[in-house]
Scaffold this motif. Structure first.
Motif, PDB file in Angstrom:
ATOM      1  N   SER A 489       0.847  -1.188   0.000  1.00  0.00           N
ATOM      2  CA  SER A 489       0.000   0.000   0.000  1.00  0.00           C
ATOM      3  C   SER A 489       0.883   1.240   0.000  1.00  0.00           C
ATOM      4  O   SER A 489       2.028   1.213   0.464  1.00  0.00           O
ATOM      5  N   VAL A 490       0.343   2.329  -0.529  1.00  0.00           N
ATOM      6  CA  VAL A 490       1.055   3.605  -0.591  1.00  0.00           C
ATOM      7  C   VAL A 490       0.114   4.706  -0.118  1.00  0.00           C
ATOM      8  O   VAL A 490      -1.003   4.841  -0.632  1.00  0.00           O
ATOM      9  N   ARG A 491       0.563   5.479   0.855  1.00  0.00           N
ATOM     10  CA  ARG A 491      -0.264   6.573   1.364  1.00  0.00           C
ATOM     11  C   ARG A 491      -0.192   7.760   0.415  1.00  0.00           C
ATOM     12  O   ARG A 491       0.903   8.236   0.083  1.00  0.00           O
ATOM     13  N   PRO A 492      -1.342   8.274  -0.041  1.00  0.00           N
ATOM     14  CA  PRO A 492      -1.338   9.429  -0.952  1.00  0.00           C
ATOM     15  C   PRO A 492      -0.617  10.619  -0.332  1.00  0.00           C
ATOM     16  O   PRO A 492      -0.793  10.934   0.842  1.00  0.00           O
ATOM     17  N   GLY A 493       0.213  11.283  -1.140  1.00  0.00           N
ATOM     18  CA  GLY A 493       0.943  12.445  -0.681  1.00  0.00           C
ATOM     19  C   GLY A 493       2.204  12.139   0.106  1.00  0.00           C
ATOM     20  O   GLY A 493       2.897  13.057   0.539  1.00  0.00           O
ATOM     21  N   SER A 494       2.511  10.879   0.267  1.00  0.00           N
ATOM     22  CA  SER A 494       3.694  10.488   1.032  1.00  0.00           C
ATOM     23  C   SER A 494       4.952  10.591   0.175  1.00  0.00           C
ATOM     24  O   SER A 494       4.899  10.860  -1.027  1.00  0.00           O
ATOM     25  N   PHE A 495       6.107  10.367   0.800  1.00  0.00           N
ATOM     26  CA  PHE A 495       7.382  10.381   0.078  1.00  0.00           C
ATOM     27  C   PHE A 495       7.382   9.344  -1.033  1.00  0.00           C
ATOM     28  O   PHE A 495       7.814   9.621  -2.159  1.00  0.00           O
ATOM     29  N   ALA A 496       6.895   8.137  -0.723  1.00  0.00           N
ATOM     30  CA  ALA A 496       6.847   7.078  -1.735  1.00  0.00           C
ATOM     31  C   ALA A 496       5.952   7.473  -2.897  1.00  0.00           C
ATOM     32  O   ALA A 496       6.273   7.227  -4.067  1.00  0.00           O
ATOM     33  N   ASP A 497       4.825   8.104  -2.594  1.00  0.00           N
ATOM     34  CA  ASP A 497       3.909   8.542  -3.640  1.00  0.00           C
ATOM     35  C   ASP A 497       4.572   9.591  -4.525  1.00  0.00           C
ATOM     36  O   ASP A 497       4.412   9.579  -5.743  1.00  0.00           O
ATOM     37  N   ASP A 498       5.327  10.497  -3.916  1.00  0.00           N
ATOM     38  CA  ASP A 498       5.984  11.566  -4.680  1.00  0.00           C
ATOM     39  C   ASP A 498       7.024  11.031  -5.655  1.00  0.00           C
ATOM     40  O   ASP A 498       7.240  11.621  -6.725  1.00  0.00           O
ATOM     41  N   ILE A 499       7.698   9.939  -5.319  1.00  0.00           N
ATOM     42  CA  ILE A 499       8.744   9.415  -6.210  1.00  0.00           C
ATOM     43  C   ILE A 499       8.232   8.246  -7.057  1.00  0.00           C
ATOM     44  O   ILE A 499       9.014   7.551  -7.694  1.00  0.00           O
ATOM     45  N   SER A 500       6.900   8.014  -7.049  1.00  0.00           N
ATOM     46  CA  SER A 500       6.251   6.971  -7.878  1.00  0.00           C
ATOM     47  C   SER A 500       6.632   5.561  -7.452  1.00  0.00           C
ATOM     48  O   SER A 500       6.707   4.653  -8.285  1.00  0.00           O
ATOM     49  N   LEU A 501       6.868   5.370  -6.159  1.00  0.00           N
ATOM     50  CA  LEU A 501       7.084   4.025  -5.638  1.00  0.00           C
ATOM     51  C   LEU A 501       5.708   3.428  -5.392  1.00  0.00           C
ATOM     52  O   LEU A 501       5.102   3.615  -4.342  1.00  0.00           O
ATOM     53  N   GLY A 502       5.180   2.709  -6.382  1.00  0.00           N
ATOM     54  CA  GLY A 502       3.794   2.297  -6.376  1.00  0.00           C
ATOM     55  C   GLY A 502       3.537   0.923  -5.780  1.00  0.00           C
ATOM     56  O   GLY A 502       4.445   0.114  -5.573  1.00  0.00           O
ATOM     57  N   LYS A 503       2.275   0.669  -5.542  1.00  0.00           N
ATOM     58  CA  LYS A 503       1.835  -0.629  -5.021  1.00  0.00           C
ATOM     59  C   LYS A 503       2.185  -1.738  -6.015  1.00  0.00           C
ATOM     60  O   LYS A 503       1.995  -1.593  -7.218  1.00  0.00           O
ATOM     61  N   GLY A 504       2.702  -2.844  -5.491  1.00  0.00           N
ATOM     62  CA  GLY A 504       3.046  -3.979  -6.330  1.00  0.00           C
ATOM     63  C   GLY A 504       4.507  -4.037  -6.717  1.00  0.00           C
ATOM     64  O   GLY A 504       4.998  -5.100  -7.121  1.00  0.00           O
ATOM     65  N   LEU A 505       5.231  -2.917  -6.631  1.00  0.00           N
ATOM     66  CA  LEU A 505       6.660  -2.935  -6.945  1.00  0.00           C
ATOM     67  C   LEU A 505       7.428  -3.711  -5.879  1.00  0.00           C
ATOM     68  O   LEU A 505       7.061  -3.716  -4.699  1.00  0.00           O
ATOM     69  N   ILE A 506       8.504  -4.329  -6.301  1.00  0.00           N
ATOM     70  CA  ILE A 506       9.311  -5.149  -5.384  1.00  0.00           C
ATOM     71  C   ILE A 506      10.614  -4.415  -5.100  1.00  0.00           C
ATOM     72  O   ILE A 506      11.374  -4.089  -6.014  1.00  0.00           O
ATOM     73  N   ILE A 507      10.860  -4.132  -3.822  1.00  0.00           N
ATOM     74  CA  ILE A 507      12.079  -3.445  -3.401  1.00  0.00           C
ATOM     75  C   ILE A 507      13.159  -4.474  -3.124  1.00  0.00           C
ATOM     76  O   ILE A 507      12.986  -5.367  -2.281  1.00  0.00           O
ATOM     77  N   THR A 508      14.283  -4.361  -3.839  1.00  0.00           N
ATOM     78  CA  THR A 508      15.385  -5.312  -3.634  1.00  0.00           C
ATOM     79  C   THR A 508      16.598  -4.667  -2.967  1.00  0.00           C
ATOM     80  O   THR A 508      17.471  -5.381  -2.484  1.00  0.00           O
ATOM     81  N   ALA A 509      16.641  -3.324  -2.936  1.00  0.00           N
ATOM     82  CA  ALA A 509      17.750  -2.644  -2.274  1.00  0.00           C
ATOM     83  C   ALA A 509      17.350  -1.221  -1.957  1.00  0.00           C
ATOM     84  O   ALA A 509      16.527  -0.612  -2.663  1.00  0.00           O
ATOM     85  N   ILE A 510      17.929  -0.686  -0.883  1.00  0.00           N
ATOM     86  CA  ILE A 510      17.733   0.709  -0.496  1.00  0.00           C
ATOM     87  C   ILE A 510      19.098   1.287  -0.183  1.00  0.00           C
ATOM     88  O   ILE A 510      19.838   0.761   0.659  1.00  0.00           O
ATOM     89  N   ASN A 511      19.443   2.351  -0.879  1.00  0.00           N
ATOM     90  CA  ASN A 511      20.749   2.996  -0.701  1.00  0.00           C
ATOM     91  C   ASN A 511      21.895   1.993  -0.770  1.00  0.00           C
ATOM     92  O   ASN A 511      22.792   1.948   0.085  1.00  0.00           O
TER      93      ASN A 511
END
Length: 556
Positions: A489-511
């Motif tokens: 899930s993605v909260r509208p107006g959040s940081f993830a929403d602003d950078i188009s990190l959408g529902k269903g995407l798979i995160i494999t690494a951060i920084n």
């Protein structure tokens, strides 16, 4: 009682006198109006006839004067080489009929790359919609299983006196008969279509076609200029046959260059990387397609190809394919194979990368590799996903368009030296150029998967605005993943929403830190601070052929 009688009589007399006066005034006005009308009708004709005009001087037409108009001189120079193209598509029997939405451009799920797959059907519908014919006719649609002939109209220009003509592919696409009318041909009636033409070659990626008519006499030609020299604000003329009005000329300026007009896919990639247009406000309408856009030197700097419109008419936003692209494609289409061969190194990349991603991975310009095609030149040279290509033969690469333009123009079988970064270290590789069409003829675009995962709160809700869960085993196997978390899930107006990190995407690494499971994800997120660049490496679950994509921004 007797004393009141005279007063009443006097009052009535005054009232009656006022009414009488009013009626008299109205009657006088009415008579005046009627009399005026009668007198006017009676006198006007006679008075005009009676006027003496013996002192009036007749108007004389002066001798023709040639004004210092550069436009007219250019039209005289290039006009004879502009032709009218009519096409006819005969009715065909169809056993299957797939409904299509005309004018719709479907986003391409593929990555931007030097070889990304292009879904040309819907783009072709877009061109057909605006330039296919009059009144919704023609346009290369092949979804008719009955009815009469379908006709379409376009323009073109002669570049070889032996009858070779350049036009748009969508003008002649799916046509059974093609006719060309020269500027010197008389305007005939029905049945006088013009000179029969045959297709020499087409390139759908750039919407360019070359056709030819047989001629006994050399034909007038038009010269192609260098579109790189065109500047925003330069005067230009558009020539063609809008709405069947042949020999029409409109004037405007170059409004912009290197313009993409198709809708980008989910990752920001345009559907066709080979369609970068010159934008102009010279009026372009249905039927202008394929006609030349010429500069003040009388040279073609573009071919009118598309318009942005909400009314099927010109709104001052037209697009022309640059002449440098036209010349390159033309030279290949008139060759022995009559087709365009583009080079490829066998990679895919994300075309739009934020500055946060560049800062995190330590590069200012270049191309970050998402996937490497097995067996292609890049794979054989040792390039890997997440490598950043920064140079070609020692020349710095600005972006993905720069890479595509360079590689696609190279000869198949030649070797190119690429400079790239891996884990911050500079390396080079000698890569053999392959045939783009052959390399990606059998690419599988992947199929949809059911990735509805159970939503549970996690450490990223407050900072990032998302919830995640473990990647389902079937999906991980399909994508070849050993870890990661899926955004649920993605909260509208959040940081993830602003950078188009959408529902269903798979995160494999951060920084640059691998996300192997939910625990590692929470640990990484817990250490993120406000004002810090945060870059996610993500995978798209519905496309197994797509590699890593990078999304990033500065955490508020």
């Amino acid at each position: 009682m007797e004393m009141n009688t005279p007063k009443k009589t006097l009052r009535e007399a005054i009232r009656n006198r006022r009414l009488t006066t009013s009626f008299a005034v109205l009657a006088t006005l009415s008579v005046g109006i009627l009399a005026g009308s009668v007198l006017t009708r009676t006198v006007s004709g006679k008075e005009v006839q009676a006027v003496d005009s013996s002192d009036a001087r007749p108007i004389t037409i002066p001798s023709p004067v040639t004004l210092s108009n550069g436009f007219s001189q250019i039209v005289k120079q290039v006009g004879p080489a502009v032709v009218n193209i009519n096409t006819e598509s005969l009715p065909k029997e169809s056993t299957t009929k797939t409904p299509r939405k005309r004018g719709q451009i479907t986003p391409n799920p593929g990555q931007g790359d030097d070889d990304s797959q292009q879904k040309q059907g819907d783009m072709q519908d877009f061109f057909n919609r605006f330039f296919g014919g009059q009144g919704g006719q023609g346009g290369g649609d092949d979804d008719s299983d009955g009815g009469g002939d379908r006709r379409a109209l376009g323009s073109g220009f002669i570049v070889d006196s032996r009858g070779y003509i350049i036009t748009n592919n969508h003008v002649v696409d799916k046509a059974d008969r093609i006719f060309v009318k020269l500027s010197s041909d008389p305007d005939g009636g029905p049945g006088d279509e013009g000179h029969p033409a045959k297709v020499i070659g087409v390139d759908k990626d750039t919407d360019i076609a070359v056709i030819k008519i047989d001629t006994k006499e050399p034909l007038p030609t038009i010269k192609l200029g260098n579109s790189d020299g065109a500047q925003v604000g330069d005067w230009v003329l558009a020539l063609g046959s809008p709405f069947s009005l042949s020999k029409t000329v409109t004037a405007g300026i170059v409004s912009a260059k290197n313009r993409s007009i198709d809708e980008p896919g989910p990752n920001g990639a345009a559907q066709s990387q080979f369609q970068k247009f010159i934008q102009t406000d010279a009026a372009i309408n249905p039927g202008n397609s394929g006609g030349p856009l010429v500069d003040m030197a009388g040279q073609v700097i573009g071919m009118n190809t598309a318009i942005y419109t909400q009314s099927m008419g010109s709104q001052g936003v037209g697009f022309a394919m640059p002449s440098n692209v036209i010349a390159s494609v033309y030279n290949m289409l008139i060759g022995p194979e009559h087709k365009v061969i583009r080079g490829s190194i066998g990679i895919q990349f994300q075309p739009a990368i934020s500055s946060a991603v560049q800062r995190m991975y330590g590069f200012e310009s270049g191309v970050m590799v998402s996937t490497v095609t097995p067996g292609a030149g890049a794979a054989k040279a040792g390039l890997q996903p997440n490598d950043i290509i920064v140079s070609i033969e020692g020349r710095k690469i600005k972006d993905g368009d720069d890479l595509v333009a360079d590689i696609s123009a190279r000869k198949v079988g030649s070797v190119v030296k690429l400079g790239y970064l891996r884990d911050g270290k500079q390396s080079t590789a000698n890569v053999t150029i392959g045939d783009r069409a052959k390399l990606y003829a059998n690419l599988n675009s992947g199929d949809d998967s059911d990735n509805d995962a159970k939503q549970e709160p996690d450490a990223g809700q407050g900072k990032l605005g998302i919830t995640v869960s473990a990647v389902p085993s079937p999906l991980a196997t399909k994508l070849g993943l050993k870890g990661g978390v899926v955004v649920t899930s993605v909260r509208p107006g959040s940081f993830a929403d602003d950078i188009s990190l959408g529902k269903g995407l798979i995160i494999t690494a951060i920084n640059k830190k691998p996300v192997t499971d939910e625990a590692s994800y929470r640990a990484i997120v817990a250490g993120l601070k406000s004002g810090e660049d945060v870059v996610f490496v993500v995978r798209f679950p519905n496309d197994s052929s797509r590699g890593n994509s990078f999304l990033g921004g500065t955490l508020p």
